[in-house]
Design an enzyme around this catalytic site. Structure first.
Site: not given
Length: 222
Positions: A13, A15, A106, A138, A163
């Site tokens: 990923d 960010d 992303t 996602k 994250d």
């Protein structure tokens, strides 16, 4: 002794995983909230890991042109990368990876991904899967499955670094071995290996696979 895991490919990923863009992200969503008289904290609580259009649709007042607002938000993001930095150790890790063994997956669009990675001083891999490349964002596994396919590997032979809850769900649903980056404590992070950043993580290319050693402070039982 750290945790040793092997994979054919690494899927990241962006960010919060490779870069810290928190300040810029918060500025953009606060502008959106002020523009519509909304609660910025409520928007930020659910925006992470989700495509911009989906967050707009969830919070915008009735009758809002979601496509137009999404375009406005993306333009704000692209123009504002101040404070965007790489997570410690990320640059060294990526510099040592074969370009055909890792991908970026992303919820940002392609232009924004390019801008933020450049602002953080990180390279783009050959395979980049963005919000523009998938029909479902996602937590759907489409993005991670697409990245693995483009790399020519079975997604079950990948390690997914994430994250956020939505991304961890997506990575696991794709069949990847998920590693939590940072402090997220949602249900998808339970009992998963965890790293704070990439310092102390080593990666060796054995020819057939990548052999990773996660730092000893990995925070979960496997």
């Amino acid at each position: 002794m750290g945790l040793v895991v092997t994979a054919r490919a690494l899927l990241f990923d962006m960010d919060g995983t490779l870069i810290d863009s928190t300040a810029a992200v918060e500025r953009t969503w606060r502008r959106f909230a002020a523009r519509h008289g909304l609660d910025a904290a409520a928007i930020l609580a659910g925006a992470h890991g989700q495509r911009t259009a989906e967050t707009v649709a969830a919070h915008a007042p009735p009758g809002t042109d979601v496509a137009a607002e999404t375009a406005w938000l993306v333009a704000q993001d692209v123009a504002d990368t101040e404070g965007t930095v790489a997570l410690p150790g990320a640059a060294d890790l990526l510099a040592g990876l074969p370009r055909d063994r890792w991908a970026l997956v992303t919820s940002a669009g392609r232009e924004l991904a390019e801008r933020r990675m450049a602002a953080a001083g990180l390279p783009l891999p050959d395979v980049v899967v963005t919000a523009d490349d998938v029909r479902r964002g996602k937590p759907d596994p489409e993005g991670y499955r697409t990245a693995a396919r483009r790399l020519g590997v079975d997604p079950r032979a990948s390690i997914v670094f994430e994250d956020a809850e939505l991304g961890l769900i997506a990575g696991r649903a794709a069949g990847g071995y998920t590693v939590v980056v940072g402090p997220h404590g949602g249900s998808a992070a339970q009992d998963r290996p965890r790293i704070t950043d990439y310092r102390g993580l080593t990666c060796t290319d054995t020819g057939d696979a990548l052999r990773l050693t996660l730092p000893a402070l990995t925070g979960a039982a496997v």
